[in-house]
Design a protein around this motif. Structure first.
Motif, PDB file in Angstrom:
ATOM      1  N   SER A  73       0.818  -1.217   0.000  1.00 42.84           N
ATOM      2  CA  SER A  73       0.000   0.000   0.000  1.00 42.84           C
ATOM      3  C   SER A  73       0.847   1.261   0.000  1.00 42.84           C
TER       4      SER A  73
ATOM      5  N   GLY B 190      -9.700  -0.840  10.412  1.00 39.87           N
ATOM      6  CA  GLY B 190      -9.433  -0.496   9.020  1.00 39.87           C
ATOM      7  C   GLY B 190     -10.583   0.223   8.345  1.00 39.87           C
TER       8      GLY B 190
ATOM      9  N   MET C  87      -8.577   3.269   6.868  1.00 45.38           N
ATOM     10  CA  MET C  87      -8.172   3.162   5.474  1.00 45.38           C
ATOM     11  C   MET C  87      -8.681   4.317   4.615  1.00 45.38           C
TER      12      MET C  87
ATOM     13  N   ALA D 199      -2.646   8.711   7.937  1.00 51.47           N
ATOM     14  CA  ALA D 199      -2.923   7.292   8.141  1.00 51.47           C
ATOM     15  C   ALA D 199      -1.909   6.689   9.105  1.00 51.47           C
TER      16      ALA D 199
ATOM     17  N   PRO E  19      -9.505   2.675  -0.734  1.00 46.21           N
ATOM     18  CA  PRO E  19      -9.707   2.263   0.660  1.00 46.21           C
ATOM     19  C   PRO E  19     -10.049   0.780   0.797  1.00 46.21           C
TER      20      PRO E  19
ATOM     21  N   ARG F 282      -6.893  -1.316   0.342  1.00 44.76           N
ATOM     22  CA  ARG F 282      -6.055  -1.176   1.535  1.00 44.76           C
ATOM     23  C   ARG F 282      -6.610  -1.998   2.679  1.00 44.76           C
ATOM     24  N   LEU F 283      -7.936  -2.000   2.802  1.00 46.80           N
ATOM     25  CA  LEU F 283      -8.572  -2.742   3.896  1.00 46.80           C
ATOM     26  C   LEU F 283      -8.281  -4.240   3.769  1.00 46.80           C
TER      27      LEU F 283
ATOM     28  N   PHE G 266      -4.871  -4.793   4.964  1.00 49.51           N
ATOM     29  CA  PHE G 266      -4.794  -4.534   6.405  1.00 49.51           C
ATOM     30  C   PHE G 266      -5.290  -5.752   7.181  1.00 49.51           C
TER      31      PHE G 266
END
Lengths: 250, 362
Positions: free
Chosen positions: B61, B126, B130, B137, B218, B221-222, B225
């Motif tokens: 990320s 997250g 995110m 962040a 997002p 990224r989640l 994560f």
């Protein structure tokens, strides 16, 4: 037949009005030109149409229906694609992967994305570039890859932000042919933002002229060519120059 | 036009080589028959899991996280809750629900459950975190770490607050750690070559174009994560079993610093870098520990002051950041020697000034 429109769109940045009440529309298979001096709000309008900028007032419409507030990725998934000034390719990836990522971003499987990417490079005529790292491409090839990336997933509309900037006359002519095929063969609605007024006058069915955030004139090339308002606003001091001019520097 | 194999075929060398490295280390350890060395290698394998977990999120990320050791804490305590003898839990952690006090699972059943517990919290945090980017962040992940630490340091009926939670079954056998470390490497590789990994790296390198390519940043990224939360949570569970004792402060700033420095030294955007960073810095830490204890060099006692270990780590990290910001691996992956040559030929036309992280499996 689909129509993408801006309906009385205004954008204000901290009191500064970037766009005021702009209305325009692009239909499938048509090429609409958007011209105007630097700072007229052309890119802001593209940002609004593609979800990168929320309008302060007004709305973006698809087939006459206002779109809800969408993120850029959602707008893209609804078939409204764009390119950027300066390309913005994924520089460390090979050309083919630049297109593949977009297919995957639109929900395709990797195999389907690669297959479409190959077909797309072929269609544009840049298949030999497939394995080149995007960051190493010369300027004109970079532009064509960016257009190929925008055409992944067969969008209904594609917004080209200064695709001919920095191109020589023969290169610009080649680009014109490609844009014609995008509208003709793919049936895509094209919104073309260009500084090269000659190119716009020769390519577009309809031209919208922006100045200081407002539409000052629109119509077919003949109308734009003859318009005093355009001559004044757009040409500034060079009011006596005959249109078309090859290129206007900012 | 070059014919290319599938993504799996093109990239499978990396997890195989890294797993082989881990196996070689394990076989050497068993062969040496030294108990202290066995414990040292267990520590190394736990760090591999931690740093690989960090890589899954940070490497793909491009968002620096200071918070992942919080998931390690969650995993470690969850493993403790699931594996301690019910009588000890009843005395030390009376606030736990009755069914959990009564539960006593084998460690290898409890560890994946504990990791999943950590991953659920990664998902919850997250959902909020995110949406942020860049330094905001990173700071928010740090806030998350501090929150988790404070909750675990004060909720005495459930976590025993700052006192040590003891009675966690100790696992001294090396192989469970070897298997877990290899599992983490395979998970990281599978995520990296997945569609989610591809989209996330595109978003890292050119976020605006990624959005215009239909990528929901997002969301991608989640995904990373949560996956990295699972891996760092699993590391926490096994950490608890390697010591038999946990306290909240075990999983706080010192461990965060160590894990991040290993990732930075190895190369933030490379799975191979994550593993090699651990191996190289662990070797160095071991040497410095020896020196801190003092070494007899032919009658002359050579001893360095305590604390030099952390200082040395800091100096190395700063030097890497200054002179080779893409780390030891330069954001490349380990591949078969032949493939590397072919790749070098491919990369020849690239500009040599390119210092951008690539981290892309080719």
């Amino acid at each position: 037949m689909k129509t993408l429109g801006a309906d009385r769109v205004s954008v204000a940045f901290a009191g500064l009005r970037a766009l005021s009440g702009v209305t325009l529309s692009v239909a499938s298979g048509r090429i609409v030109g958007l011209i105007g001096p630097n700072g007229a709000g052309k890119t802001t309008l593209v940002n609004v149409l593609t979800g990168f900028q929320a309008p302060t007032e007004g709305a973006v419409t698809l087939d006459g229906v206002p779109l809800p507030k969408l993120g850029p990725h959602e707008v893209r998934r609804r078939g409204i694609a764009r390119t950027f000034q300066g390309g913005r390719l994924f520089r460390d990836l090979p050309v083919i992967d630049n297109l593949e990522v977009t297919g995957v971003g639109l929900g395709q499987s990797r195999a389907a994305a690669i297959a479409e990417a190959r077909a797309m490079l072929d269609w544009i005529g840049i298949a030999p570039l497939a394995e080149r790292i995007a960051g190493t491409l010369p300027y004109t090839d970079e532009r064509r890859v960016a257009i190929g990336r925008a055409l992944m997933g067969r969008p209904d509309f594609v917004l080209l932000d200064e695709p001919a900037a920095g191109m020589s006359a023969p290169e610009a002519a080649e680009l014109s042919a490609l844009i014609r095929r995008i509208a003709g063969e793919m049936g895509c609605g094209v919104l073309l933002i260009e500084h090269n007024v000659g190119l716009v006058l020769q390519l577009c069915d309809h031209i919208v002229v922006l100045d200081s955030g407002s539409v000052i004139e629109q119509g077919p090339p003949g109308v734009i060519r003859a318009s005093d308002k355009v001559r004044h606003a757009y040409m500034g001091t060079a009011a006596e120059t005959d249109l078309p001019v090859p290129e206007i520097e900012g | 036009m070059l014919r290319r194999g599938s993504v799996v075929r093109r990239t499978i060398a990396t997890p195989i080589i890294l797993s082989a490295l881990i196996l070689a280390l394990a076989i050497f350890t068993v062969w040496s028959g030294s108990r202290p060395f066995n414990q040292t290698v267990i520590d190394v394998l736990l760090r591999v899991m931690l740093v690989v977990g960090l890589y899954i999120f940070i490497g793909n990320s491009g968002v620096l996280s200071f918070g992942h050791i919080g998931f390690t804490c969650l995993g470690a305590y969850a493993a403790a809750w699931l594996t301690m003898p019910p009588m000890m839990k009843g005395m030390m952690l009376p606030g736990l629900p009755g069914w959990l006090i009564a539960t006593k699972l084998p460690y290898w059943v409890a560890a994946p459950i504990a990791a999943t517990f950590a991953a659920v919290f990664a998902w919850l945090f997250g959902l909020v975190l995110m949406r942020l980017s860049g330094i905001a962040a990173s700071i928010a992940t740090f806030a998350m770490l501090a929150m988790i630490n404070k909750i675990y340091s004060n909720w005495s009926s459930v976590t025993g607050a700052t006192s040590s939670v003891v009675g966690i079954p100790i696992v001294r056998d090396l192989w469970p750690y070897v298997i877990a470390a290899i599992l983490c490497i395979v998970i990281a590789w599978a995520h990296a070559i997945s569609r989610a990994g591809l989209k996330l790296r595109a978003a890292r390198d050119e976020p605006v174009a990624a959005q215009a390519s239909g990528i929901d940043i997002p969301r991608e990224r989640l995904v990373a994560f949560v996956v990295s939360g699972w891996v760092t949570g699993l590391a926490g569970a096994l950490f608890a079993h390697s010591l038999g004792v946990v306290t909240p402060d075990t999983f706080y700033l010192a461990m965060t610093f160590m894990a991040l420095s290993m990732l930075v030294v190895g190369g933030m955007s490379s799975l191979s870098g994550a593993v090699l960073g651990v191996l190289v810095l662990s070797l160095l830490i071991q040497l410095l520990r020896g020196l801190e204890r003092g070494v007899d060099m032919g009658g002359v006692a050579l001893k360095i002051p305590n604390g030099l270990q952390e200082i040395a780590l800091g100096v190395i990290m700063i030097a890497i950041l200054m002179f080779r910001p893409s780390g030891m691996m330069g954001n490349r992956e380990l591949v078969w020697p032949r493939a590397r040559r072919r790749r070098a030929a491919d990369a020849a036309p690239r500009s040599s000034t390119n210092t951008q992280p690539t981290g892309v499996h080719r």
